[in-house]
Design an enzyme around this catalytic site. Structure first.
Site, PDB file in Angstrom:
ATOM      1  N   PRO A   2       3.492  -9.458   6.335  1.00 57.33           N
ATOM      2  CA  PRO A   2       4.924  -9.587   6.170  1.00 57.33           C
ATOM      3  C   PRO A   2       5.248 -10.372   4.896  1.00 57.33           C
ATOM      4  O   PRO A   2       4.793 -11.499   4.729  1.00 57.33           O
ATOM      5  CB  PRO A   2       5.354 -10.376   7.399  1.00 57.33           C
ATOM      6  CG  PRO A   2       4.229 -10.298   8.358  1.00 57.33           C
ATOM      7  CD  PRO A   2       3.045  -9.761   7.653  1.00 57.33           C
ATOM      8  N   GLU A   3       5.966  -9.774   4.005  1.00 55.43           N
ATOM      9  CA  GLU A   3       6.466 -10.467   2.829  1.00 55.43           C
ATOM     10  C   GLU A   3       7.931 -10.808   3.083  1.00 55.43           C
ATOM     11  O   GLU A   3       8.410 -10.686   4.207  1.00 55.43           O
ATOM     12  CB  GLU A   3       6.307  -9.578   1.582  1.00 55.43           C
ATOM     13  CG  GLU A   3       4.876  -9.067   1.388  1.00 55.43           C
ATOM     14  CD  GLU A   3       4.693  -8.196   0.161  1.00 55.43           C
ATOM     15  OE1 GLU A   3       5.432  -8.396  -0.820  1.00 55.43           O
ATOM     16  OE2 GLU A   3       3.826  -7.309   0.171  1.00 55.43           O
ATOM     17  N   HIS A  87      10.562  -8.857  31.043  1.00 50.46           N
ATOM     18  CA  HIS A  87       9.719  -7.949  30.272  1.00 50.46           C
ATOM     19  C   HIS A  87       8.269  -8.388  30.436  1.00 50.46           C
ATOM     20  O   HIS A  87       7.953  -9.557  30.327  1.00 50.46           O
ATOM     21  CB  HIS A  87      10.117  -7.993  28.800  1.00 50.46           C
ATOM     22  CG  HIS A  87       9.819  -6.725  28.068  1.00 50.46           C
ATOM     23  ND1 HIS A  87      10.703  -5.676  28.020  1.00 50.46           N
ATOM     24  CD2 HIS A  87       8.743  -6.336  27.366  1.00 50.46           C
ATOM     25  CE1 HIS A  87      10.182  -4.696  27.299  1.00 50.46           C
ATOM     26  NE2 HIS A  87       8.983  -5.077  26.897  1.00 50.46           N
ATOM     27  N   ARG A 113      -5.964 -10.474  13.242  1.00 52.12           N
ATOM     28  CA  ARG A 113      -6.956 -11.071  12.331  1.00 52.12           C
ATOM     29  C   ARG A 113      -6.920 -12.590  12.333  1.00 52.12           C
ATOM     30  O   ARG A 113      -7.828 -13.223  11.806  1.00 52.12           O
ATOM     31  CB  ARG A 113      -6.737 -10.545  10.915  1.00 52.12           C
ATOM     32  CG  ARG A 113      -7.221  -9.129  10.761  1.00 52.12           C
ATOM     33  CD  ARG A 113      -6.842  -8.565   9.413  1.00 52.12           C
ATOM     34  NE  ARG A 113      -7.705  -9.020   8.348  1.00 52.12           N
ATOM     35  CZ  ARG A 113      -7.555  -8.676   7.076  1.00 52.12           C
ATOM     36  NH1 ARG A 113      -6.566  -7.895   6.725  1.00 52.12           N
ATOM     37  NH2 ARG A 113      -8.381  -9.104   6.170  1.00 52.12           N
TER      38      ARG A 113
END
Length: 280
Positions: A2-3, A87, A113
Site C-alpha cells: 500500500p502506497e 461478522h 509476509r
DNA sequence: AGTGTATCCTGCAGGC
DNA sequence: TGCCTGCAGGATACAC
C-alpha cells in the site's frame, strides 16, 4: 505495499466508522509485527477509545484515549479490515492482531509476509518519528521550489530518491515509476541533474497520478484491499508499472524494465530518454 | 553523509 | 503434476 493512495483509502474508510469506538481487547497471533512485547501491547490498548484515524506517509495513525498513538505500517502485504458486528473472523488468513471492538465488530490486522509493523508511541515520540519523514506530496505547502531544492541535494537516481521516505512521504515503486513516465524522466536520471522545470513536471505528475489513483481507491496488484475488503480500481490505469514488453500507451514503444536498488523500474525508452532533457 | 546491498517472510507464476 | 527459481506494493541495518 500500500502506497499513499491505498493507505489514504483505508484511512478514509476507517475514519468514518472507528472514531468513538472502544477497543475491548487485542489478540496477538504474530508477535513479530509488534515493537513491544505482546502483553505490554495488549494492556496498553485494552479499553482505549479510538479518537481519530489519520495518515502520515504510508502510516496509518490511530489516536487513542488515554493518549497513545497506534501506528500501523502495512509493509508489502498488510491489510487492516474493519468487520461489522457478527461478522466471522475465522475465514481471514494471516491474522497478525485482532482488535475486538466494544460495538461487537473487529479490526483485523493481517499480513502474509509480515513486513508490516504496529507500534505504540506517546504523542511526543510520534511527533519526532513523523518529523523524520519528508513532506506530503499532496500538501499545498510543498512548493515546486522547495521540491526542486530537495531533489538537487542528492546525486541518487531519481527513482531511488522518490522511494526514500525521508525525501517525500508516501511514494512507493508503482507511483514512482508512473510519475516518472508522465513527467518524461528516465528512472536513472540523477536527482541533482533535474532542471527546475523538470522538477515542476515531476511534482505535477506525482500529484496527478496519486489523485487519480485515490479516486480509483488504489491499485490492487495482488494483496491490497480497502478497509472493507474491496479491491482498488487503478490497476488498469497503470501506464508502465508491470507492463514490460507491452506498448507504451503514448508512443507504442516497448516498455523496458531495469533493476535499480534491487527493485524493478519500468519506463518507456522513448518517452523517458536517459540523457537529453524532456522535449514537448 | 549519502548511497547501494542484503535481509526479513510468504505466496505465486512460469519454466522445465 | 511437481519441483525449482525468481519475483513481489517496504523498511532498515550495515558496508563502503
Amino acid at each position: 505495499m500500500p502506497e499513499l493512495p491505498e493507505v489514504e483509502t483505508i484511512v478514509r474508510e476507517l475514519a468514518r466508522t472507528l472514531p468513538g469506538q472502544r477497543i475491548l481487547q487485542a489478540k496477538v497471533f504474530r508477535p513479530d509485527v509488534l515493537r513491544e512485547p505482546p502483553h505490554i501491547f495488549c494492556r496498553a490498548v485494552a479499553g482505549a477509545e479510538i479518537q481519530s484515524v489519520n495518515r502520515r506517509g504510508k502510516n496509518i495513525v490511530l489516536s487513542l484515549s488515554p493518549s497513545r498513538i497506534l501506528v500501523v505500517n502495512l509493509g508489502m502485504t498488510g491489510r487492516l479490515l474493519h468487520l461489522p458486528p457478527s461478522h466471522q473472523v475465522a475465514p481471514y488468513p494471516h491474522r497478525a492482531v485482532d482488535f475486538l471492538l466494544h460495538s461487537g465488530g473487529a479490526l483485523l490486522y493481517t499480513d502474509s509476509r509480515r513486513f508490516g509493523r504496529a507500534a505504540l508511541f506517546s504523542e511526543e515520540e510520534w511527533e519526532r518519528e513523523s518529523e523524520r519523514l519528508g513532506p506530503e506530496p499532496l500538501s499545498p505547502d510543498l512548493t515546486v521550489q522547495a521540491f526542486h531544492r530537495r531533489l538537487t541535494r542528492s546525486r541518487a537516481p531519481v527513482r531511488s530518491w522518490l522511494l526514500d521516505q525521508t525525501h517525500l512521504a508516501g511514494i512507493g515503486n508503482i507511483y514512482a515509476c508512473e510519475a516518472l513516465h508522465r513527467a518524461g524522466i528516465h528512472p536513472l536520471r540523477k536527482a541533482s541533474s533535474l532542471a527546475l522545470s523538470q522538477s515542476g513536471r515531476l511534482l505535477r505528475a506525482l500529484r496527478d497520478v496519486l489523485t487519480e489513483a485515490l479516486e480509483a481507491r488504489g491499485t490492487s496488484l495482488r494483496d491490497y484491499r480497502t478497509a472493507t475488503g474491496e479491491e482498488g480500481g487503478f490497476l488498469t490505469s497503470l501506464r508502465v508499472y508491470g507492463r514490460e514488453g507491452r506498448p507504451c500507451v503514448r508512443c507504442t514503444t516497448s516498455i523496458a524494465r531495469i533493476v535499480l536498488s534491487n527493485r524493478s523500474a519500468f519506463f518507456c525508452p522513448r518517452c523517458q530518454p536517459e540523457t537529453s532533457s524532456w522535449r514537448p
